[in-house]
Design an enzyme around this catalytic site. Structure first.
Site, PDB file in Angstrom:
ATOM      1  N   ALA A  12      27.494   4.593 -18.789  1.00  0.00           N
ATOM      2  CA  ALA A  12      27.914   4.774 -17.019  1.00  0.00           C
ATOM      3  C   ALA A  12      26.886   6.007 -16.472  1.00  0.00           C
ATOM      4  O   ALA A  12      26.567   6.186 -15.527  1.00  0.00           O
ATOM      5  CB  ALA A  12      29.177   4.839 -16.771  1.00  0.00           C
ATOM      6  N   GLY A  14      23.947   6.688 -17.665  1.00  0.00           N
ATOM      7  CA  GLY A  14      22.680   6.861 -18.070  1.00  0.00           C
ATOM      8  C   GLY A  14      21.758   6.111 -16.736  1.00  0.00           C
ATOM      9  O   GLY A  14      22.095   5.857 -15.996  1.00  0.00           O
ATOM     10  N   ARG A  92      16.315   4.810 -30.083  1.00  0.00           N
ATOM     11  CA  ARG A  92      15.604   5.082 -31.428  1.00  0.00           C
ATOM     12  C   ARG A  92      14.938   6.613 -31.129  1.00  0.00           C
ATOM     13  O   ARG A  92      14.199   6.669 -30.159  1.00  0.00           O
ATOM     14  CB  ARG A  92      14.380   4.230 -31.648  1.00  0.00           C
ATOM     15  CG  ARG A  92      13.918   4.172 -33.001  1.00  0.00           C
ATOM     16  CD  ARG A  92      12.983   3.223 -33.283  1.00  0.00           C
ATOM     17  NE  ARG A  92      12.565   2.874 -34.548  1.00  0.00           N
ATOM     18  CZ  ARG A  92      12.837   1.570 -34.905  1.00  0.00           C
ATOM     19  NH1 ARG A  92      12.765   0.779 -34.308  1.00  0.00           N
ATOM     20  NH2 ARG A  92      12.477   1.397 -36.506  1.00  0.00           N
ATOM     21  N   ARG A  98      14.617   1.752 -39.037  1.00  0.00           N
ATOM     22  CA  ARG A  98      15.243   0.631 -38.339  1.00  0.00           C
ATOM     23  C   ARG A  98      16.809   0.649 -38.901  1.00  0.00           C
ATOM     24  O   ARG A  98      17.469   0.343 -37.973  1.00  0.00           O
ATOM     25  CB  ARG A  98      14.477  -0.622 -38.654  1.00  0.00           C
ATOM     26  CG  ARG A  98      14.582  -1.429 -37.555  1.00  0.00           C
ATOM     27  CD  ARG A  98      13.686  -2.680 -37.890  1.00  0.00           C
ATOM     28  NE  ARG A  98      14.256  -3.520 -38.997  1.00  0.00           N
ATOM     29  CZ  ARG A  98      14.659  -4.716 -38.622  1.00  0.00           C
ATOM     30  NH1 ARG A  98      14.738  -5.035 -37.347  1.00  0.00           N
ATOM     31  NH2 ARG A  98      15.267  -5.439 -39.642  1.00  0.00           N
ATOM     32  N   ASP A 159      13.418 -10.282 -19.152  1.00  0.00           N
ATOM     33  CA  ASP A 159      12.151 -10.708 -19.856  1.00  0.00           C
ATOM     34  C   ASP A 159      11.942 -12.009 -18.945  1.00  0.00           C
ATOM     35  O   ASP A 159      10.678 -12.604 -18.850  1.00  0.00           O
ATOM     36  CB  ASP A 159      12.433 -11.276 -21.245  1.00  0.00           C
ATOM     37  CG  ASP A 159      12.869  -9.918 -22.071  1.00  0.00           C
ATOM     38  OD1 ASP A 159      12.027  -9.042 -22.146  1.00  0.00           O
ATOM     39  OD2 ASP A 159      14.097 -10.115 -22.425  1.00  0.00           O
ATOM     40  N   HIS A 187      15.616 -10.644 -27.880  1.00  0.00           N
ATOM     41  CA  HIS A 187      14.757  -9.477 -26.878  1.00  0.00           C
ATOM     42  C   HIS A 187      14.014  -8.483 -27.660  1.00  0.00           C
ATOM     43  O   HIS A 187      14.504  -7.459 -27.808  1.00  0.00           O
ATOM     44  CB  HIS A 187      16.016  -8.986 -25.801  1.00  0.00           C
ATOM     45  CG  HIS A 187      15.499  -7.832 -24.826  1.00  0.00           C
ATOM     46  ND1 HIS A 187      14.495  -7.759 -23.956  1.00  0.00           N
ATOM     47  CD2 HIS A 187      15.587  -6.319 -25.258  1.00  0.00           C
ATOM     48  CE1 HIS A 187      14.271  -6.697 -23.374  1.00  0.00           C
ATOM     49  NE2 HIS A 187      14.945  -5.737 -24.037  1.00  0.00           N
TER      50      HIS A 187
HETATM   51  P1  NAX Z   1      20.068   6.148 -21.177  1.00  0.00           P
HETATM   52  O1  NAX Z   1      19.874   6.942 -22.385  1.00  0.00           O
HETATM   53  O2  NAX Z   1      19.660   6.633 -19.826  1.00  0.00           O
HETATM   54  O3  NAX Z   1      21.605   5.927 -20.971  1.00  0.00           O
HETATM   55  C1  NAX Z   1      22.350   5.373 -22.157  1.00  0.00           C
HETATM   56  C2  NAX Z   1      23.781   6.037 -22.007  1.00  0.00           C
HETATM   57  O4  NAX Z   1      24.732   5.493 -22.755  1.00  0.00           O
HETATM   58  C3  NAX Z   1      23.862   7.400 -22.027  1.00  0.00           C
HETATM   59  O5  NAX Z   1      24.452   8.122 -20.945  1.00  0.00           O
HETATM   60  C4  NAX Z   1      24.575   7.606 -23.407  1.00  0.00           C
HETATM   61  O6  NAX Z   1      25.310   8.847 -23.056  1.00  0.00           O
HETATM   62  C5  NAX Z   1      25.611   6.251 -23.093  1.00  0.00           C
HETATM   63  N1  NAX Z   1      26.250   6.061 -24.592  1.00  0.00           N
HETATM   64  C6  NAX Z   1      25.845   6.365 -25.828  1.00  0.00           C
HETATM   65  N2  NAX Z   1      26.644   5.828 -26.611  1.00  0.00           N
HETATM   66  C7  NAX Z   1      27.673   5.446 -25.716  1.00  0.00           C
HETATM   67  C8  NAX Z   1      28.914   4.916 -26.243  1.00  0.00           C
HETATM   68  N3  NAX Z   1      29.303   4.939 -27.593  1.00  0.00           N
HETATM   69  N4  NAX Z   1      29.646   4.605 -25.389  1.00  0.00           N
HETATM   70  C9  NAX Z   1      29.490   4.627 -23.888  1.00  0.00           C
HETATM   71  N5  NAX Z   1      28.301   5.257 -23.704  1.00  0.00           N
HETATM   72  C10 NAX Z   1      27.542   5.663 -24.611  1.00  0.00           C
HETATM   73  O7  NAX Z   1      19.596   4.588 -21.495  1.00  0.00           O
HETATM   74  P2  NAX Z   1      19.211   3.475 -20.250  1.00  0.00           P
HETATM   75  O8  NAX Z   1      17.812   3.433 -19.996  1.00  0.00           O
HETATM   76  O9  NAX Z   1      19.956   3.363 -19.348  1.00  0.00           O
HETATM   77  O10 NAX Z   1      19.192   2.226 -21.350  1.00  0.00           O
HETATM   78  C11 NAX Z   1      20.372   1.662 -21.902  1.00  0.00           C
HETATM   79  C12 NAX Z   1      20.197   0.665 -22.959  1.00  0.00           C
HETATM   80  O11 NAX Z   1      19.531  -0.553 -22.394  1.00  0.00           O
HETATM   81  C13 NAX Z   1      18.745   1.334 -23.988  1.00  0.00           C
HETATM   82  O12 NAX Z   1      19.776   0.841 -25.282  1.00  0.00           O
HETATM   83  C14 NAX Z   1      17.955   0.462 -23.874  1.00  0.00           C
HETATM   84  O13 NAX Z   1      17.148   0.194 -24.677  1.00  0.00           O
HETATM   85  C15 NAX Z   1      18.633  -0.896 -23.192  1.00  0.00           C
HETATM   86  N6  NAX Z   1      17.691  -1.578 -22.341  1.00  0.00           N
HETATM   87  C16 NAX Z   1      17.537  -3.070 -22.487  1.00  0.00           C
HETATM   88  C17 NAX Z   1      16.904  -3.890 -21.694  1.00  0.00           C
HETATM   89  C18 NAX Z   1      16.918  -5.571 -21.849  1.00  0.00           C
HETATM   90  O14 NAX Z   1      16.268  -6.174 -21.147  1.00  0.00           O
HETATM   91  N7  NAX Z   1      18.050  -5.858 -22.602  1.00  0.00           N
HETATM   92  C19 NAX Z   1      15.830  -3.372 -20.876  1.00  0.00           C
HETATM   93  C20 NAX Z   1      16.182  -2.067 -20.310  1.00  0.00           C
HETATM   94  C21 NAX Z   1      16.590  -1.115 -21.530  1.00  0.00           C
HETATM   95  O15 NAX Z   1      15.490  -0.765 -22.552  1.00  0.00           O
END
Ligand code: NAX
Length: 328
Positions: A12, A14, A92, A98, A159, A187
């Site tokens: 939340a 992020g 990553r 991986r 996508d 994805h």
């Molecule tokens: P951010 O790194 O800005 O935010 C992620 C947040 O998750 C951070 O604040 C972190 O502290 C928090 N977090 C980590 N572990 C956690 C846990 N165990 N419980 C609760 N919170 C936790 O990433 P953001 O740009 O917001 O992207 C989030 C995810 O979406 C990434 O994995 C990203 O790869 C994925 N995406 C997926 C997409 C899709 O189409 N399916 C597209 C956009 C994005 O790339």
């Protein structure tokens, strides 16, 4: 007035959530008459930043936002939730293999699957956005044996939306003229955006565009590699568009798809289109009464078959990797 729907969101603090939470609270998810209560999960070091985001939510004075609770314990945050949007994941980082990535995310999604299993409302719907989204969804689903498997989806709507606009721009039409798009598979860069069932103003898109060189040399790679192109241009990954897609997927899952239309959703395969049962793969879906169905009976030509099979093979590899790590 209606009782608030409890919506859990992870990650939340992020960047995706910096858009997503405000869209949910303003009514984009459940409409202008449905109050929402936000349940926000973060890791402990991010709670302070999350408090700042909550201050900004307060400062919007959203009429539909009945309450906001935050925490770092999934068992508390997920208590009684009706909708769960799992956005937070472990990105990553340099030098990470991986297997390391799958393992780090496995720790997150096994725990969150169990917490949902034990504490969420009986009607919970769970949408995974955090990458690798399809396999994270599989891990959560398999760690939540009391929740029906079809309540676990992963996000391929971004996508799908990317593909809609590429076709609209190529055909020179408004994006609303483009329908029946399908993203098949994972994805990831192996996903297959299918033009052969897409329609432009009711006409078959592949026939209308009639340019297989554009399809293979431009359309497919542009959609498949759009995430990387955004990072290259913006310096960070897609956030507002990912939030938009997350809202649209969950909105359609709850409120339904328009008559005669479909959307792309990653759902547990029932064996449709030769995709092995049990993996979570993207399909064309319609939704009615809060339940999705995979669109049946589409003809798949040899070109599409090869592309779908390649992406499904990657999902099977990921499933086998998390199986051997003992995560499912
Ligand atoms: P951010 O790194 O800005 O935010 C992620 C947040 O998750 C951070 O604040 C972190 O502290 C928090 N977090 C980590 N572990 C956690 C846990 N165990 N419980 C609760 N919170 C936790 O990433 P953001 O740009 O917001 O992207 C989030 C995810 O979406 C990434 O994995 C990203 O790869 C994925 N995406 C997926 C997409 C899709 O189409 N399916 C597209 C956009 C994005 O790339």
């Amino acid at each position: 007035s209606n009782a608030p729907v409890k919506v859990a969101v992870t990650g939340a603090a992020g960047q995706i959530c910096y858009s997503l939470l405000f869209r949910i609270a303003s009514g984009s998810l459940l409409g202008p008459d449905q109050p929402v209560e936000l349940r926000l999960l973060e890791i402990t070091p991010a709670l302070k930043a999350l408090e700042g985001v909550v201050m900004e939510l307060d400062d919007c004075a959203f009429p539909l936002l009945s309450d906001v609770q935050i925490g770092d314990d999934a068992n508390t945050v997920f208590d009684g939730v009706n909708l769960a949007m799992l956005v937070g994941a472990r990105p990553r980082t340099k030098g990470m293999e991986r297997g390391d990535l799958l393992e780090a995310n496995g720790a997150i999604f096994t725990a969150q699957g169990k917490a949902l299993n034990d504490h969420a409302a009986d009607d919970v719907k769970v949408l995974i956005t955090g990458n690798p989204a399809n396999t994270n969804a599989l891990i959560a689903m398999r760690n939540a044996p009391d929740i029906p498997q079809h309540r676990f989806n992963a996000l391929t709507r971004l996508d799908h939306n990317r593909a809609l606009t590429q076709v609209a721009q190529k055909a020179g039409v408004p994006v609303t003229d483009v329908t029946h798009m399908t993203i098949w598979g994972n994805h990831s860069a192996t996903q297959y955006p299918d033009l052969f069932h897409t329609q432009v103003g009711g006409r078959n898109a592949a026939e209308l565009i009639d340019d297989q060189a554009w399809v293979e040399g431009d359309f497919l790679p542009t959609v498949q590699k759009r995430g990387a192109a955004i990072i290259e241009a913006r310096g960070s990954s897609s956030a507002a568009s990912a939030a938009n897609a997350t809202v649209e997927h969950m909105r359609d899952w709850v409120q339904g798809t328009p008559e005669g239309q479909w959307v792309s959703m990653s759902v547990p395969s029932d064996g449709s289109y030769g995709v092995p049962e049990g993996i979570i793969s993207s399909f064309p879906c319609t939704v009615s009464g809060g339940e999705y169905s995979i669109v049946q009976g589409l003809e798949i030509d040899e070109f599409s078959r090869g592309k779908i099979d390649a992406s499904v093979a990657e999902l099977i590899e990921e499933r086998d990797a998390v199986t051997s790590l003992g995560l499912i």
